[in-house]
Design a protein around this motif. Sequence first.
Motif, PDB file in Angstrom:
ATOM      1  N   UNK A 136      88.313  58.471  41.761  1.00 46.83           N
ATOM      2  CA  UNK A 136      89.752  58.459  41.486  1.00 46.83           C
ATOM      3  C   UNK A 136      90.032  57.865  40.114  1.00 46.83           C
ATOM      4  N   UNK A 137      89.255  56.874  39.749  1.00 53.84           N
ATOM      5  CA  UNK A 137      89.416  56.298  38.413  1.00 53.84           C
ATOM      6  C   UNK A 137      88.108  55.641  37.997  1.00 53.84           C
ATOM      7  N   UNK A 138      88.034  55.312  36.724  1.00 54.46           N
ATOM      8  CA  UNK A 138      86.827  54.688  36.204  1.00 54.46           C
ATOM      9  C   UNK A 138      85.892  55.700  35.572  1.00 54.46           C
ATOM     10  N   UNK A 139      84.825  55.173  34.983  1.00 54.13           N
ATOM     11  CA  UNK A 139      83.870  56.041  34.300  1.00 54.13           C
ATOM     12  C   UNK A 139      82.480  55.844  34.886  1.00 54.13           C
ATOM     13  N   UNK A 140      81.784  56.950  35.062  1.00 55.09           N
ATOM     14  CA  UNK A 140      80.412  56.893  35.549  1.00 55.09           C
ATOM     15  C   UNK A 140      79.557  57.722  34.607  1.00 55.09           C
ATOM     16  N   UNK A 141      78.449  57.158  34.195  1.00 56.78           N
ATOM     17  CA  UNK A 141      77.516  57.909  33.360  1.00 56.78           C
ATOM     18  C   UNK A 141      76.107  57.670  33.889  1.00 56.78           C
ATOM     19  N   UNK A 161      78.346  52.187  35.165  1.00 50.76           N
ATOM     20  CA  UNK A 161      79.535  52.357  36.012  1.00 50.76           C
ATOM     21  C   UNK A 161      80.594  51.394  35.506  1.00 50.76           C
ATOM     22  N   UNK A 162      81.766  51.933  35.221  1.00 52.14           N
ATOM     23  CA  UNK A 162      82.813  51.085  34.658  1.00 52.14           C
ATOM     24  C   UNK A 162      84.130  51.299  35.409  1.00 52.14           C
ATOM     25  N   UNK A 163      84.546  50.265  36.106  1.00 51.73           N
ATOM     26  CA  UNK A 163      85.823  50.256  36.845  1.00 51.73           C
ATOM     27  C   UNK A 163      85.962  51.467  37.777  1.00 51.73           C
ATOM     28  N   UNK A 164      84.923  51.758  38.469  1.00 52.62           N
ATOM     29  CA  UNK A 164      84.923  52.912  39.390  1.00 52.62           C
ATOM     30  C   UNK A 164      85.739  52.599  40.655  1.00 52.62           C
ATOM     31  N   UNK A 165      86.627  53.528  41.004  1.00 56.05           N
ATOM     32  CA  UNK A 165      87.380  53.393  42.261  1.00 56.05           C
ATOM     33  C   UNK A 165      87.392  54.730  42.985  1.00 56.05           C
ATOM     34  N   UNK A 166      87.299  54.663  44.288  1.00 59.76           N
ATOM     35  CA  UNK A 166      87.407  55.868  45.116  1.00 59.76           C
ATOM     36  C   UNK A 166      88.179  55.504  46.378  1.00 59.76           C
ATOM     37  N   UNK A 167      89.266  56.219  46.581  1.00 59.94           N
ATOM     38  CA  UNK A 167      90.106  55.934  47.752  1.00 59.94           C
ATOM     39  C   UNK A 167      90.143  57.139  48.682  1.00 59.94           C
ATOM     40  N   UNK A 168      90.319  56.880  49.956  1.00 58.49           N
ATOM     41  CA  UNK A 168      90.464  57.939  50.954  1.00 58.49           C
ATOM     42  C   UNK A 168      91.808  57.797  51.655  1.00 58.49           C
ATOM     43  N   UNK A 171     101.183  58.868  60.118  1.00 58.80           N
ATOM     44  CA  UNK A 171     100.947  57.607  59.434  1.00 58.80           C
ATOM     45  C   UNK A 171      99.719  57.751  58.557  1.00 58.80           C
ATOM     46  N   UNK A 172      99.912  57.671  57.284  1.00 59.02           N
ATOM     47  CA  UNK A 172      98.761  57.806  56.396  1.00 59.02           C
ATOM     48  C   UNK A 172      98.516  56.505  55.663  1.00 59.02           C
ATOM     49  N   UNK A 173      97.273  56.112  55.651  1.00 56.77           N
ATOM     50  CA  UNK A 173      96.918  54.872  54.979  1.00 56.77           C
ATOM     51  C   UNK A 173      95.865  55.171  53.908  1.00 56.77           C
ATOM     52  N   UNK A 174      96.011  54.522  52.785  1.00 56.61           N
ATOM     53  CA  UNK A 174      95.010  54.708  51.728  1.00 56.61           C
ATOM     54  C   UNK A 174      93.987  53.581  51.809  1.00 56.61           C
ATOM     55  N   UNK A 175      92.738  53.971  51.942  1.00 57.96           N
ATOM     56  CA  UNK A 175      91.665  52.978  52.053  1.00 57.96           C
ATOM     57  C   UNK A 175      90.819  53.051  50.780  1.00 57.96           C
ATOM     58  N   UNK A 176      90.626  51.901  50.176  1.00 57.48           N
ATOM     59  CA  UNK A 176      89.788  51.869  48.960  1.00 57.48           C
ATOM     60  C   UNK A 176      88.328  51.704  49.379  1.00 57.48           C
ATOM     61  N   UNK A 177      87.583  52.801  49.347  1.00 56.40           N
ATOM     62  CA  UNK A 177      86.159  52.724  49.711  1.00 56.40           C
ATOM     63  C   UNK A 177      85.383  51.995  48.623  1.00 56.40           C
ATOM     64  N   UNK A 178      85.757  52.254  47.386  1.00 60.13           N
ATOM     65  CA  UNK A 178      85.162  51.550  46.250  1.00 60.13           C
ATOM     66  C   UNK A 178      86.318  51.117  45.366  1.00 60.13           C
ATOM     67  N   UNK A 179      86.335  49.829  45.009  1.00 55.87           N
ATOM     68  CA  UNK A 179      87.521  49.285  44.362  1.00 55.87           C
ATOM     69  C   UNK A 179      87.156  48.591  43.041  1.00 55.87           C
ATOM     70  N   UNK A 180      87.260  49.350  41.961  1.00 56.12           N
ATOM     71  CA  UNK A 180      87.104  48.785  40.614  1.00 56.12           C
ATOM     72  C   UNK A 180      85.760  48.070  40.419  1.00 56.12           C
TER      73      UNK A 180
END
Lengths: 327, 287
Positions: free
Chosen positions: A76-81, A5-12, A32-41
């Motif tokens: 959203x970003x990063x690499x997963x293998x 897992x490399x720099x994985x991010x997932x936002x909601x 009102x919309x807020x972006x929450x980083x469930x997984x951050x880098x």
Amino acid sequence: MVIQVSHLSKRYQVHKKDPGFMGSVRSLFSKNTETVAAVDDISFTINEGELVGFIGPNGAGKTTTLKCLSGLLFPDSGKVSVLGYTPFERKEPYLSRIALVMGQKNQLWWDLPAQETFLLNKEIYGIRDDAYAKNLGELVELLEVEDMIRVPVRKLSLGERMKMELIAALIHAPEVLFLDEPTIGLDVVMQKKMRDFVASYNRLHHSTILLTSHYMEDVRQLASRVIIIDHGKIMYDGKLDHLVKRYAKHKLLSVVLDSYVPPDKLQAIGELVSYEFPKAVIKVERNASNVAAAELLQNFPVDDLNIEEPDIEDVIRDVFTNAPKKL
Amino acid sequence: MSVNNRLPISSQRSRQWPKFHYSVKRLMTIFSLYAQHALEYKVRSLVWFGVILFDVFVYVLYWRGVLQNGQSGGLWTFSEAVSYYLLLLVAGNLLQIHIEEEVAFEDIQYGRLSQYLLRPFSYFRFKFFQELPWRLIQGGFGIVALIGISLFVRHIVVVTDIYAVPLIAAIIVSAYVLCFIYKMIIGIMAFWTIDYTGLQNIQIIVYMLFSGMLIPLHLLPSDIRAFALLQPIGYTLYYPVRAVQGVYTYGQLWQILAMQWVWMIILYAIYRLFWYRGLRVFTAVGQ
């Protein structure tokens, strides 16, 4: 390397509404919309055959990470293998080699015996008859459920259903197993049986297992390596005993006294955590524990003395409470 | 069990998947397991069959009243009406797919979709095999009822040309697949909706109107008739029923089949597009 897992991010995106009726009316016109980083880098790797505990408080990002690794969520970003595959592509050969078991949900047919679900999975995964019979026999024996696989699922207890769930998930002998709260809701006896099973399965099959659990006992018993995650960020990744040695600032002196000693005298040694004559537990600075123990033995009527590490749960709680930055 | 005894993954799974006979056997086994599951709930199928039976009964009563007053303008006889709605009894049970609510509520909104996504078998195929036994059971009830009713009712008119039967059978099978794709599209709209119920209610009205469930499409007012006869929903119910009634020539039957395939290709492309976009916004809530 089985998992990378490399720099994985997932936002909601989370919609927020002001309280009350007027809040509802306002939300009709402006949301009102807020972006929450469930997984951050986050980045980590797991080797073949490793059993890693993935721990953190509710909403820390554990399950989101597992979902990204199993291919349920698109990062959203990063690499997963995993096993050389990109999980979200969900290629059939990849799905044939992994399993995700979630404690709260199941894949079993409620009104049919679990055996029918196993048969369905046999066809879905294209398992040969002999391999199916062998795998099922081994799993049934390990989990001690010979009599239950022909009983309708609705008639089984929660623990029995969880065992059937594990069989359904493992019937294709996955090389990588993601376990999300496998012991949730089970009584202590069943929790122990589940732990024993996971440990045996990992040992015998050399499967790579990533486990999340709220019960520290699960992690303590099963995983030598832990990854601690909070607010979507990895706070610690390493051996469980190193975590205690590195981050526990105290040790506990557990004393059994021969005769009564007033509490204020014991408090001179360190913080008196509990005292119920003849037993007392005193918290002392980690690097002063030997000196404190010697003082107790010399100056107090001590029958028995143990120097103990603090509870792992307390150490981790301290990590979450006191260390906002990566450790 | 030991590490050494463990069969390697490649040898545990059969690598004969591309072989046709193996694929058919595998799909048949999956179908039979789902059929077993559906049979557990046969009473539920009977109740749903009863609902359509009641609807058909009401429609026949309605048309009896209309035709006695001579209000059809000569487009429609009572025999045709009775045949149409009694055949609709079978078609409604056999061809009217009801997968969309399960897809929307249980799978997408409550997160059960995860369980399907994790297995090496496409969600589309899973749902197809889940739904098929239900339709066959309910359709079976419909056929039994139709045979029973035909012993007492003289008005049932069906195709008598034996050579048209294979073509009509192909239209019926295509109608099933077309309806399935259409309902899957409706179901996966739940990826983008918070409250799916409203969408579902609109869908029911549209389906009732444009499938020929309420009124045969050729009896609709002229300004919407052309559209109604061309749009895909009509090919899921109206055309198959009219084909069984024997109102079409060979040329028209081929044309209907061709149009069904055109709609299947278009709708399947739309399904795939929405499916992959939907997966990107799927949050696997509750799982």
